[in-house]
Scaffold this active site. Structure first.
Site, PDB file in Angstrom:
ATOM      1  N   ARG A  46      50.098 -32.700 -17.635  1.00  0.00           N
ATOM      2  CA  ARG A  46      49.420 -32.107 -19.053  1.00  0.00           C
ATOM      3  C   ARG A  46      50.566 -31.762 -19.920  1.00  0.00           C
ATOM      4  NH1 ARG A  46      52.785 -28.679 -18.749  1.00  0.00           N
ATOM      5  NH2 ARG A  46      51.788 -27.556 -20.159  1.00  0.00           N
ATOM      6  N   ASP A 235      49.213 -29.633 -29.353  1.00  0.00           N
ATOM      7  CA  ASP A 235      48.599 -30.993 -28.839  1.00  0.00           C
ATOM      8  C   ASP A 235      48.356 -31.936 -29.989  1.00  0.00           C
ATOM      9  OD1 ASP A 235      47.805 -31.013 -25.607  1.00  0.00           O
ATOM     10  OD2 ASP A 235      48.218 -28.890 -26.387  1.00  0.00           O
TER      11      ASP A 235
END
Length: 348
Positions: A46, A235
């Site tokens: 991640r 992100d």
């Protein structure tokens, strides 16, 4: 030493299984693009830059499985890229890396053998460039860190979330390497506990002082401890400077503004998405309700309770003091600064 989130060896991709940290340090082997897709979807890996790198190598694995003539090979690559792209929608690095890989395949002359070699070289370049970008961010960002410094961070934006060194934690590392005294408060980051499991683990490995705090302590921490800054990763960054990051980031930005504390976002240009005008246009992933209703396989909420579990939120640009990028520190208004930085500093 910082740990590697992923590495390539002998035609296989090895991914550190972050769901098993901090208890175990175990690498899972990805022998196919489906393995790489599963590693992303299940959050064994991640962090936006790390996901992008795994996606790139996933396409290499897909290329190794694919034969046929040039046109059928390229068509199959596009299908595989679609599978990888669909694993997690919010982190733009995945889409960016896959588009870059596909462009490299199209521009490479020759049959599939030549394309496979070119794709592997491109994936390795993505990893190398990410590490270099993170180190540049560290050099720019450390100038914003006072000495001594008391810093709050959220989620995990370190070596585990990137190809190496880290974004937000990379800035902290660089400050420490410059001889500055830093004390880091790591928010636990419910429900997946990336702060508790990963950030605390990373910093402790390197001897950087870290204090774990519950997410709902942030306001009292700011009022009581006199923090010098909050720093997080991202992100996706929209064209206007709005930032999508791990759920809870927006709350920290609001609290930081209320307490007069600078709020910084450390982000490589590969995470900037100029095609998305504003933050509310960023797709927000919603994850399995069991992440909230269960803990380590045991139910902790009533059977049948309704659950909303977005993995990310959006922080408006007006709450951000500066964006720390590999092209320098960008101050508001961010729109034109981002366009200039991306135009001069990023390979499309």
């Amino acid at each position: 030493m910082p740990v590697e989130a992923l590495y390539w060896k002998d035609g296989r991709l090895y991914v550190l299984d972050q769901t098993r940290l901090p208890e175990e340090t175990v690498y899972v082997t990805c022998s196919s693009y489906r393995d790489a897709a599963e590693a992303i979807k299940t959050m064994r890996v991640r962090g936006a830059p790390a996901i992008g790198a795994v996606g790139a190598f996933g396409l290499v694995l897909g290329a190794l499985e694919t034969g046929g003539d040039r046109e059928s090979f390229l068509a199959r690559l596009r299908e595989i890229a679609g599978v990888l792209r669909d694993t997690r929608p919010t982190a733009v690095n995945l889409d960016w890396a896959l588009e870059r890989m596909l462009a490299r395949a199209v521009e490479t002359l020759g049959e599939p053998g030549a394309l496979r070699a070119a794709l592997l070289a491109e994936a390795q370049a993505i990893v190398r460039e990410d590490i270099e970008a993170n180190r540049r961010m560290g050099l720019f960002g450390r100038e914003l860190i006072p000495d001594p410094a008391r810093i709050l961070t959220h989620c995990n934006a370190g070596a585990l979330a990137t190809a190496g060194y880290g974004t937000a934690l990379g800035v902290i590392r660089a400050a420490r390497e410059a001889g500055k005294q830093v004390k880091v408060f790591a928010g636990e980051t419910r429900p997946f506990l990336q702060g508790a499991r990963l950030t605390a683990w990373e910093l402790m490995r390197e001897g950087i002082e870290v204090v774990l705090v519950a997410d709902n302590m942030a306001g009292y921490l700011m009022a009581r401890e006199g923090l010098d800054l909050v720093i997080v990763g991202a992100d996706r960054v929209a064209a206007n400077g709005d930032v999508a990051n791990k759920i809870g980031t927006y709350s920290l930005a609001v609290l930081a503004r209320a307490h007069g504390i600078p709020f910084y976002v450390a982000v490589p240009l590969s995470t900037v998405d100029l095609r998305t005008a504003i933050g509310r246009d960023i797709p927000i992933e919603e994850r399995d309700p069991a992440e909230l209703t269960h803990f380590r396989g045991r139910r902790v909420a009533p059977q049948g309770v309704a659950v909303w579990n977005p993995a990310f939120d959006v922080t408006p640009n007006e709450l951000i003091t500066a964006l720390i990028t590999d092209a320098g520190v960008l101050k508001p208004p961010f729109g034109e600064a981002l366009r200039r930085a991306v135009g001069s500093g990023r390979r499309e």
